[in-house]
Design a protein around this motif. Structure first.
Motif, PDB file in Angstrom:
ATOM      1  N   MET A 260       5.920  23.656  38.832  1.00 21.77           N
ATOM      2  CA  MET A 260       7.055  24.544  39.025  1.00 21.77           C
ATOM      3  C   MET A 260       8.389  23.797  38.945  1.00 21.77           C
ATOM      4  SD  MET A 260       7.438  27.418  41.881  1.00 21.77           S
ATOM      5  CE  MET A 260       9.036  28.054  42.314  1.00 21.77           C
TER       6      MET A 260
ATOM      7  N   GLU B 190      11.061  20.913  37.255  1.00 23.65           N
ATOM      8  CA  GLU B 190      11.395  20.198  36.041  1.00 23.65           C
ATOM      9  C   GLU B 190      12.409  19.138  36.403  1.00 23.65           C
ATOM     10  OE1 GLU B 190      12.636  22.522  32.618  1.00 23.65           O
ATOM     11  OE2 GLU B 190      11.027  23.925  33.089  1.00 23.65           O
TER      12      GLU B 190
ATOM     13  N   GLN C 150      33.804  26.059  40.607  1.00 21.38           N
ATOM     14  CA  GLN C 150      33.598  27.443  41.054  1.00 21.38           C
ATOM     15  C   GLN C 150      34.271  27.663  42.419  1.00 21.38           C
ATOM     16  OE1 GLN C 150      29.471  28.461  41.049  1.00 21.38           O
ATOM     17  NE2 GLN C 150      29.881  30.480  40.196  1.00 21.38           N
TER      18      GLN C 150
ATOM     19  N   GLN D  28      37.361  30.078  43.420  1.00 23.89           N
ATOM     20  CA  GLN D  28      37.275  31.009  44.539  1.00 23.89           C
ATOM     21  C   GLN D  28      38.479  30.849  45.476  1.00 23.89           C
ATOM     22  OE1 GLN D  28      34.772  33.364  44.681  1.00 23.89           O
ATOM     23  NE2 GLN D  28      36.047  34.200  46.299  1.00 23.89           N
TER      24      GLN D  28
ATOM     25  N   GLU E  37      52.773  44.754  50.024  1.00 19.61           N
ATOM     26  CA  GLU E  37      53.327  45.219  51.297  1.00 19.61           C
ATOM     27  C   GLU E  37      54.856  45.178  51.252  1.00 19.61           C
ATOM     28  OE1 GLU E  37      51.780  43.180  54.794  1.00 19.61           O
ATOM     29  OE2 GLU E  37      53.467  43.946  55.942  1.00 19.61           O
ATOM     30  N   THR E  38      55.388  44.113  50.668  1.00 20.38           N
ATOM     31  CA  THR E  38      56.851  43.973  50.577  1.00 20.38           C
ATOM     32  C   THR E  38      57.440  45.057  49.673  1.00 20.38           C
ATOM     33  OG1 THR E  38      56.476  41.605  50.801  1.00 20.38           O
ATOM     34  CG2 THR E  38      58.679  42.270  50.177  1.00 20.38           C
TER      35      THR E  38
ATOM     36  N   ARG F  68      56.219  47.945  49.059  1.00 19.48           N
ATOM     37  CA  ARG F  68      56.125  49.243  49.753  1.00 19.48           C
ATOM     38  C   ARG F  68      57.206  49.377  50.809  1.00 19.48           C
ATOM     39  NH1 ARG F  68      50.497  51.579  51.261  1.00 19.48           N
ATOM     40  NH2 ARG F  68      51.969  53.160  51.890  1.00 19.48           N
ATOM     41  N   ALA F  69      57.493  48.267  51.506  1.00 19.88           N
ATOM     42  CA  ALA F  69      58.553  48.294  52.518  1.00 19.88           C
ATOM     43  C   ALA F  69      59.897  48.566  51.843  1.00 19.88           C
ATOM     44  CB  ALA F  69      58.580  46.977  53.273  1.00 19.88           C
TER      45      ALA F  69
ATOM     46  N   GLU G 127      60.016  52.233  51.008  1.00 21.77           N
ATOM     47  CA  GLU G 127      60.198  52.986  52.252  1.00 21.77           C
ATOM     48  C   GLU G 127      61.652  52.887  52.724  1.00 21.77           C
ATOM     49  OE1 GLU G 127      57.278  54.555  53.423  1.00 21.77           O
ATOM     50  OE2 GLU G 127      58.667  55.592  54.763  1.00 21.77           O
TER      51      GLU G 127
ATOM     52  N   HIS H 214      64.579  43.753  61.712  1.00 23.03           N
ATOM     53  CA  HIS H 214      63.825  42.778  60.923  1.00 23.03           C
ATOM     54  C   HIS H 214      63.372  41.652  61.837  1.00 23.03           C
ATOM     55  CE1 HIS H 214      63.628  40.411  56.879  1.00 23.03           C
ATOM     56  NE2 HIS H 214      62.457  40.822  57.299  1.00 23.03           N
ATOM     57  N   SER H 215      62.145  41.173  61.603  1.00 18.85           N
ATOM     58  CA  SER H 215      61.622  40.114  62.462  1.00 18.85           C
ATOM     59  C   SER H 215      62.320  38.793  62.171  1.00 18.85           C
ATOM     60  CB  SER H 215      60.116  39.998  62.214  1.00 18.85           C
ATOM     61  OG  SER H 215      59.622  38.861  62.815  1.00 18.85           O
TER      62      SER H 215
ATOM     63  N   VAL I 180      68.553  43.685  54.804  1.00 20.49           N
ATOM     64  CA  VAL I 180      67.084  43.661  54.868  1.00 20.49           C
ATOM     65  C   VAL I 180      66.505  43.898  53.471  1.00 20.49           C
ATOM     66  CG1 VAL I 180      65.035  44.746  55.894  1.00 20.49           C
ATOM     67  CG2 VAL I 180      67.067  44.408  57.278  1.00 20.49           C
TER      68      VAL I 180
ATOM     69  N   LEU J 192      64.071  41.402  51.432  1.00 23.01           N
ATOM     70  CA  LEU J 192      62.744  41.828  50.973  1.00 23.01           C
ATOM     71  C   LEU J 192      62.598  41.647  49.461  1.00 23.01           C
ATOM     72  CD1 LEU J 192      61.964  45.074  53.033  1.00 23.01           C
ATOM     73  CD2 LEU J 192      61.130  42.773  53.413  1.00 23.01           C
TER      74      LEU J 192
ATOM     75  N   LYS K 129      61.985  38.089  48.787  1.00 25.12           N
ATOM     76  CA  LYS K 129      60.617  37.763  49.232  1.00 25.12           C
ATOM     77  C   LYS K 129      59.592  38.205  48.167  1.00 25.12           C
ATOM     78  CE  LYS K 129      58.252  38.417  53.620  1.00 25.12           C
ATOM     79  NZ  LYS K 129      58.227  39.243  54.830  1.00 25.12           N
TER      80      LYS K 129
ATOM     81  N   SER L 173      14.911  20.977  27.238  1.00 28.44           N
ATOM     82  CA  SER L 173      13.691  21.806  27.269  1.00 28.44           C
ATOM     83  C   SER L 173      13.016  21.843  25.909  1.00 28.44           C
ATOM     84  CB  SER L 173      14.024  23.227  27.761  1.00 28.44           C
ATOM     85  OG  SER L 173      14.854  23.866  26.840  1.00 28.44           O
TER      86      SER L 173
ATOM     87  N   SER M 199       3.234  26.169  35.608  1.00 28.83           N
ATOM     88  CA  SER M 199       3.507  27.408  36.328  1.00 28.83           C
ATOM     89  C   SER M 199       4.268  28.397  35.446  1.00 28.83           C
ATOM     90  CB  SER M 199       4.327  27.073  37.566  1.00 28.83           C
ATOM     91  OG  SER M 199       4.862  28.233  38.097  1.00 28.83           O
TER      92      SER M 199
ATOM     93  N   VAL N 195       6.190  30.641  36.813  1.00 33.65           N
ATOM     94  CA  VAL N 195       7.424  30.964  37.542  1.00 33.65           C
ATOM     95  C   VAL N 195       8.485  29.935  37.187  1.00 33.65           C
ATOM     96  CG1 VAL N 195       8.446  31.243  39.828  1.00 33.65           C
ATOM     97  CG2 VAL N 195       6.131  32.027  39.425  1.00 33.65           C
TER      98      VAL N 195
ATOM     99  N   PRO O 138      11.593  27.913  37.818  1.00 38.00           N
ATOM    100  CA  PRO O 138      12.395  27.555  39.003  1.00 38.00           C
ATOM    101  C   PRO O 138      13.876  27.861  38.820  1.00 38.00           C
ATOM    102  CG  PRO O 138      11.674  25.593  37.846  1.00 38.00           C
ATOM    103  CD  PRO O 138      10.944  26.743  37.219  1.00 38.00           C
TER     104      PRO O 138
ATOM    105  N   ILE P 199      57.205  49.456  59.042  1.00 30.13           N
ATOM    106  CA  ILE P 199      56.875  49.857  57.665  1.00 30.13           C
ATOM    107  C   ILE P 199      56.234  48.717  56.875  1.00 30.13           C
ATOM    108  CG2 ILE P 199      58.614  51.708  57.545  1.00 30.13           C
ATOM    109  CD1 ILE P 199      60.364  49.663  55.921  1.00 30.13           C
ATOM    110  N   GLY P 200      55.954  47.617  57.556  1.00 34.73           N
ATOM    111  CA  GLY P 200      55.331  46.459  56.906  1.00 34.73           C
ATOM    112  C   GLY P 200      56.380  45.432  56.558  1.00 34.73           C
ATOM    113  N   ALA P 201      55.918  44.227  56.177  1.00 37.52           N
ATOM    114  CA  ALA P 201      56.789  43.103  55.806  1.00 37.52           C
ATOM    115  C   ALA P 201      57.775  42.772  56.939  1.00 37.52           C
ATOM    116  CB  ALA P 201      57.518  43.384  54.493  1.00 37.52           C
ATOM    117  N   ASP P 202      57.333  42.920  58.166  1.00 37.23           N
ATOM    118  CA  ASP P 202      58.146  42.577  59.353  1.00 37.23           C
ATOM    119  C   ASP P 202      59.409  43.410  59.470  1.00 37.23           C
ATOM    120  OD1 ASP P 202      56.372  40.645  60.181  1.00 37.23           O
ATOM    121  OD2 ASP P 202      57.348  39.047  59.033  1.00 37.23           O
ATOM    122  N   VAL P 203      59.366  44.649  59.033  1.00 37.42           N
ATOM    123  CA  VAL P 203      60.536  45.526  59.112  1.00 37.42           C
ATOM    124  C   VAL P 203      60.190  46.773  59.920  1.00 37.42           C
ATOM    125  CG1 VAL P 203      62.248  46.855  57.794  1.00 37.42           C
ATOM    126  CG2 VAL P 203      61.431  44.686  56.900  1.00 37.42           C
TER     127      VAL P 203
END
Lengths: 119, 157
Positions: A1, A3, A20, A24, A39-40, A42-43, A46, A58-59, A72, A76, A79, A116, B2, B4, B6, B82-86
């Motif tokens: 089995m 090789e 790989q 990732q 997210e930015t 969308r803010a 909004e 604002h934080s 702000v 944004l 950012k 092989s 075999s 099977v 491997p 609303i996100g992004a720290d706002v």
């Protein structure tokens, strides 16, 4: 089995696994930046829909400070642009790693098939 | 020799590990989303109740099960993240519709993720079935080989 795989191919397979993992990691980083960019954006949307006299906070450090809406929005937008730059830089790295991976994969495949056939 | 391969077993094991990790990640995302939907619905309920109580006292949790009595100063306006720290001041209606929009989006994502999880689980099942078959085949071949060698040694004796 079992090789026997030559040390050279084994080394190449290890490199393939490392590439790989690298792909990732890059993908995870890109995903995080994409989520943050989304997210930015969308803010920004909004905020644009909010009336100009609405209170906006604002934080800053550990507190939320009231800031003019225009300031702000400017922060944004900057950012979001930074996130886009980071994403495109990661995409370039991704492409390079992908090319390396494909080339090495082809080498390993050719070596395995050659081995092989010889067996 | 075999029958099977491997390399097939190794490759299937790798796929199984990869898909299992992905399934676990998707399950975690689903749990987060579920929590988000529950939280959003809870916030809508709270907004409605505070509005209806019209200046009544509510308990503000301080953590560790300790609360303090709070009278809501302005039950028509709320501060919404609303996100992004706002954080933005919104009317009660706008706050509710903001939350409802987010809940609708989360529900749609939840559905997509659930489907993705279903597909992953089906792939995991297929791979496991194939691996089980290959293990059994390999064991049978090993058993046959041992049987042959025992027979040979008995003849020699």
């Amino acid at each position: 089995m079992s090789e026997v795989i030559s040390p050279k191919i084994q080394n190449q397979i290890t490199m393939l696994q490392q590439l790989q993992q690298q792909m990732q990691t890059l993908l995870n980083q890109k995903n995080q930046y994409e989520i943050a960019a989304q997210e930015t954006r969308r803010a920004i949307e909004e905020l644009n829909e909010t009336s100009d006299d609405a209170e906006v906070y604002h934080s800053i450090g550990t507190v939320m400070m009231q800031r003019p809406k225009s300031v702000v929005l400017e922060n944004l937008t900057e950012k979001a642009e930074n996130f886009e730059i980071r994403i495109s830089s990661i995409e370039k790295q991704e492409k390079l790693v992908q090319e390396k991976f494909e080339s090495l994969q082809a080498q390993v495949k050719a070596a395995m098939e050659g081995g092989s056939q010889a067996a | 020799m075999s029958s099977v391969d491997p390399r097939e077993v190794q490759s299937l094991q790798m796929y199984l590990q990869e898909y299992s990790q992905q399934a676990e990640m998707v399950s975690r995302q689903l749990a987060i989303m579920e929590e988000g939907i529950r939280e959003g619905n809870g916030a809508i309920e709270s907004l409605r109740m505070i509005h209806e109580s019209d200046g009544g006292i509510v308990l503000l949790p301080l953590g560790g099960g300790v609360n303090t009595r709070v009278r809501v100063e302005n039950p028509d306006h709320y501060l919404v993240n609303i996100g992004a720290d706002v954080v933005v001041s919104k009317t009660k209606e706008d706050s509710v519709s903001f939350l409802q929009e987010r809940i609708t989006e989360m529900n749609a994502s939840y559905k997509n993720l659930s489907e993705a999880l279903g597909r992953l689980q089906s792939q995991i099942r297929d791979i496991s079935t194939r691996l089980d078959y290959l293990y059994k085949q390999s064991q049978e071949e090993q058993g046959r080989r041992q049987g042959v060698s025992t027979g040979v040694s008995q003849k020699i004796r």
